[in-house]
Design an enzyme around this catalytic site. Structure first.
Site, mmCIF file in Angstrom:
data_model
loop_
_atom_site.group_PDB
_atom_site.id
_atom_site.type_symbol
_atom_site.label_atom_id
_atom_site.label_comp_id
_atom_site.label_asym_id
_atom_site.label_seq_id
_atom_site.Cartn_x
_atom_site.Cartn_y
_atom_site.Cartn_z
ATOM 1 N N HIS A 1 4.702 3.106 -4.037
ATOM 2 C CA HIS A 1 4.644 2.403 -2.651
ATOM 3 C C HIS A 1 3.291 2.996 -2.141
ATOM 4 O O HIS A 1 2.949 4.029 -2.504
ATOM 5 C CB HIS A 1 5.921 2.659 -1.832
ATOM 6 C CG HIS A 1 5.677 4.173 -1.160
ATOM 7 N ND1 HIS A 1 5.216 4.375 0.092
ATOM 8 C CD2 HIS A 1 6.283 5.262 -1.478
ATOM 9 C CE1 HIS A 1 5.387 5.556 0.334
ATOM 10 N NE2 HIS A 1 6.018 6.105 -0.564
ATOM 11 N N CYS A 2 2.502 2.198 -1.149
ATOM 12 C CA CYS A 2 1.505 2.559 -0.659
ATOM 13 C C CYS A 2 1.894 2.785 0.852
ATOM 14 O O CYS A 2 2.780 2.830 1.212
ATOM 15 C CB CYS A 2 0.302 1.922 -0.753
ATOM 16 S SG CYS A 2 0.716 -0.007 -0.494
ATOM 17 N N MET A 3 0.788 2.270 1.636
ATOM 18 C CA MET A 3 1.147 2.615 3.172
ATOM 19 C C MET A 3 2.237 1.704 3.759
ATOM 20 O O MET A 3 3.048 1.935 4.686
ATOM 21 C CB MET A 3 -0.005 2.519 4.080
ATOM 22 C CG MET A 3 -1.037 3.482 3.941
ATOM 23 S SD MET A 3 -0.340 5.025 4.473
ATOM 24 C CE MET A 3 -0.702 4.879 6.280
#
Length: 625
Positions: free
Chosen positions: A25-27
């Protein structure tokens, strides 16, 4: 929000945990690599409460969650036991040049590292604010310690990038980190620096020159190094006797990779970084402050491609060299503020309570925290017109910020809370420039978005109530079932402007899989063309419906069509009206997409389309209010 329930529904719609190769996952996004994307129905995923949107890019199936993505990711990992997965599927890059592929790699590697960078950057913001308000002296030991905390992630950036790149290239992460530690070793740095200052060159085995380069704060050299690492590992594994692998293989891997990094890859990475930076700032040199406005206007689309992280190494390089950055950071700031202002306009103007709440929270996230994905995907792109306001507002703000020559002294996410990173020491006017730029961006975006408006969805409860009013027993004429079996598409997708423009009325279109037209309600056949390709029906309640089998099939002059009713006949729901030969019509070169249009649409309050992918002759497709 029930994160576990959301995670369960996501995995279910993705085809189960068995269909998931890996997940990170990112932001704001969950980034899945799936074994078989064909198992996934995008529309069903989008309908999950808590999901903002879906994107497919570079072999990843990306589900946009927003600020709570980390919590959902944790539940996903727990449910699927994905934490142990460290490899990622290799993704084929079709029709990409080397530069495009490199930028894409930088983006994917940078994404997991961004939280650490933001954390460090926010410490740097504190170091700007606290001395300004007199709470902390910039000569105190506390200030020095906080400086170390804030600068650690940046100075040792290659270590963070090495870990991330190891996952991207399926390399041993400990070898990757070791490479980063080698090029950041104080003795290595002082050796190269001392030789450079003395006008000399460090040589490996007194033969091979080691080019001077500063690898702290760098990104590209370590990415290139880790990209090569798996090939070194494979080569060493082949030449190492099995009995000696435990001790000989690690030694040989490091003995091979380290000199290659020092002599070849490191300097090449530094050169590439300089080229990328030069290209970006060449645009600024040619266009001046106009370039800032243009980049601010298009930056949301850069975010959509995920390539905004590719700018991070450029900004870091400029900051390390000059102490500030006055182009990309300013454009990002204006773009973020514009996204938030557009979502704020939607929140205030919408009469839908759900839209008000979601748009309002996404506006707060963008304006205050600089997290724009919820506003971008959940509001502005969703309603389309707010994106116009955001782009134009970003352009105006960028022009103002560029004109005032705003500067940024950190890389914290551009937002209201990080405004101190734009303050220039000894120049109190810099704060005024920030406020003017922020004001122009937010006000112009808000006004433009509010004025041009958007299609405000009906309140969900009201829509359900309306649907309940029209979802009454069939054969009343208010509910229209499908006259064909096949795949439903939107009327706007029909390759004929006469139908797709809606000028003839509202409706749907069906690509038939069975060559039979049946009555969709009780009524009469008002019109039956001699060529039998089109039928006009009227329900007992006055609904006029056109069924047009295929496009330009009038040219067949009735060939391959077999009527079972005639003009003037009374019909009951399900009666067979017409049969046609699908294969022969296709072979004759005609599209069989069949528009189903309510030609007196203007006489009704609303026409609700019951969206489905596949329909049978018993499925309700339209409801008339």
């Amino acid at each position: 929000m029930d994160y576990k329930k959301l995670a369960e529904r996501i995995l279910e719609k993705l085809g189960g945990k068995e269909n998931v190769e890996s997940v990170v996952h990112c932001m704001t996004r969950l980034r899945f690599v799936l074994k078989d994307e064909s198992q996934v129905d995008d529309e069903q995923v989008k309908k999950i409460k808590g999901v903002i949107g879906v994107m497919k890019k570079s072999g990843q199936y990306q589900i946009i969650i927003g600020n709570e993505v980390a919590s959902v990711y944790k539940e996903i990992c727990a449910l699927g036991n994905f934490k142990e997965k460290t490899s990622a599927k290799k993704i084929e890059k079709k029709n990409q040049n080397i530069i495009s592929e490199m930028l894409d790699i930088i983006s994917s590697v940078m994404s997991p590292v961004i939280p650490a960078i933001i954390g460090a950057a926010m410490i740097k913001v504190l170091l700007t604010v606290l001395p300004m308000i007199g709470i902390l002296s910039n000569t105190s030991q506390t200030y020095e310690l906080l400086s170390v905390i804030g600068d650690g992630a940046f100075f040792f950036m290659p270590v963070l990038i090495g870990m991330s790149a190891a996952k991207r290239f399926n390399a041993n992460p400990y070898y990757a980190v070791s490479i980063a530690l080698i090029i950041l070793h104080p003795n290595f740095i002082s050796l190269l620096k001392g030789a450079n200052e003395a006008g000399q060159t460090v040589k490996f085995f007194n033969l091979i020159p080691v080019t001077y380069a500063n690898y702290s704060y760098s990104v590209i050299p370590i990415i290139l190094s880790v990209a090569v690492l798996p090939y070194i590992e494979q080569f060493v594994d082949k030449i190492t006797p099995k009995i000696t692998k435990n001790f000989l293989k690690p030694m040989l891997v490091m003995l091979f990779i380290a000199p290659i990094v020092m002599v070849v890859i490191g300097p090449l990475g530094a050169i590439f970084g300089d080229m990328l930076s030069t290209a970006v700032y060449f645009i600024q040199d040619k266009l001046g402050f106009i370039a800032v406005g243009l980049v601010a206007a298009v930056f949301p689309f850069v975010v959509m491609t995920g390539m905004h992280h590719a700018f991070t190494p450029i900004k870091l390089g400029v900051l390390a060299t000059t102490g500030f950055e006055g182009f990309i950071c300013i454009a990002e700031f204006c773009a973020n503020m514009a996204q938030g202002a557009a979502a704020l306009a939607v929140s205030i103007k919408s009469k839908n309570s759900d839209i008000k709440q979601s748009a309002g929270s996404s506006a707060f996230s963008a304006l205050v925290a600089g997290i724009t994905e919820p506003a971008l995907y959940g509001t502005n792109l969703r309603f389309k017109k707010p994106m116009i306001g955001a782009c134009l507002g970003g352009l105006m703000g960028g022009l103002v910020g560029g004109f005032f020559q705003m500067k940024c002294y950190g890389v914290a996410t551009p937002a209201i809370v990080t405004i101190p990173q734009y303050l220039e020491e000894g120049n109190p006017q810099s704060f005024l420039y920030i406020l003017i730029t922020l004001g122009v961006t937010v006000v112009s975006t808000f006004i433009i978005t509010y004025v041009i408006g958007f299609e405000d969805p009906v309140e969900e409860d009201d829509e359900e109530m309306l649907e309940e009013k029209v979802t009454i027993p069939l054969n009343t004429g208010l509910n229209i079932v499908s006259p064909l079996e096949g795949h439903m598409i939107e009327l706007s997708q029909v390759n004929d402007v006469t139908f797709s423009s809606g000028v003839m009325g509202n409706g749907v279109a069906i690509i038939p899989t069975k060559g039979q037209v049946v009555a969709p309600f009780d009524g009469t056949i008002d019109v039956f063309f001699k060529t039998h390709h089109a039928i006009g029906l009227r329900s007992e309640t006055g609904v006029e419906l056109l069924i047009h089998v295929g496009l330009d099939t009038v040219n067949l002059e009735g060939k391959y069509f077999t009527p079972h009713r005639k003009q003037g006949d009374t019909i009951k729901t399900g009666d067979v009206i017409l049969e046609f030969d699908i294969e022969k019509i296709k072979k004759a070169g005609y599209e069989l997409v069949t528009p189903i249009i309510i030609t007196n649409s203007q006489q009704f309050m609303d026409i609700i389309v019951k969206k489905k992918d596949v329909v049978t002759a018993n499925d309700q497709v339209l409801a008339i209010i």
